[in-house]
Motif scaffolding. Sequence first.
Motif: not given
Length: 308
Positions: A183-204
């Motif tokens: 188990r990891y802190s949900p804060l880690l998942s939120i931080g990863i989601s922010v970085a992933e949003g940038l990656g998805d935007g770059l793909l688009g």
Amino acid sequence: MTGLQTLVRSWMFDGVALVLILGLAAGYYRCYRHARRSGAVGGVQAWCFGAGLLVWLLATQSVIAVYAPTLFWVRALQVLLLLYVAPFLLALGHPVTVLREASGERVRAWLDRVLESRIAQLLLSPPTTSVLMLVTPWLLYFTPWYVAALTNPVIAGATRMLLLVIGFGYFYTRLQVDPVPRRYSPLLSIGISVAEGLGDGLLGLVLWLGPLIAYDYYAGLHRDWGPSLRDDQTFGAGVLWILGDVLGVPFIMVLMRALGSHERQHAAEVDAAEDRRVQAEGEAGTSTTLWWERDAQLQDRFRRPNPR
């Protein structure tokens, strides 16, 4: 045939997907009846799992599957549904919890051993699943895999299953509503989601402004209806970028709720530990110290000055 008639009448048969969907629906329902009696899951989880199966069905059998080989934007929608929407809903159904609660002691022990194994901790960790989630669309669109998945039925079926498996592994480890290897802190998942949003935007952005994907394939269809090849890819880029971000809002909301629950639980554990310490010192007749003097993060900042 009008647009509405096309939506209603355009269906195709994907036997493998249909068998899996029906099998999972029957298996989940059977296990859910036992798990619900124990209070481990409720009706919300069952509805989420059923909605995930429905999205999977629409992505592989409906008009989406019919036109996915012809229109780039429909193919992008299918990828989004299989990689993101369906796995998210399936993970919210708590399938591992449902299976575990409905199983005997042997199966439970086996599941626990599998989750505690090193390979499970490696493969089902947020970094691993996030990298797979981020890299897979890039590999799909910018390698020969894309055309192969459109022209070869075996590769097409395997690709659809792979997208679903990668997506489910991603949400299973990130949501942590089921038993997980670690188990990891949900804060880690939120931080990863922010970085992933940038990656998805770059793909688009690359799909929007970059060269046409699989130009020879789409030009060879000689399609004389619908959007042009450029507009078709632009619409597909919007589906992956904008619609993907919109669908990510419920995921972030679930993570924020989990973060709030995690912080409240942590605060309750700290308070309980402090109460036990104070009670133990009181029974022993020793003097107590303030809680912040025993906190590792605060004791240096608020240390009492030594008397002279």
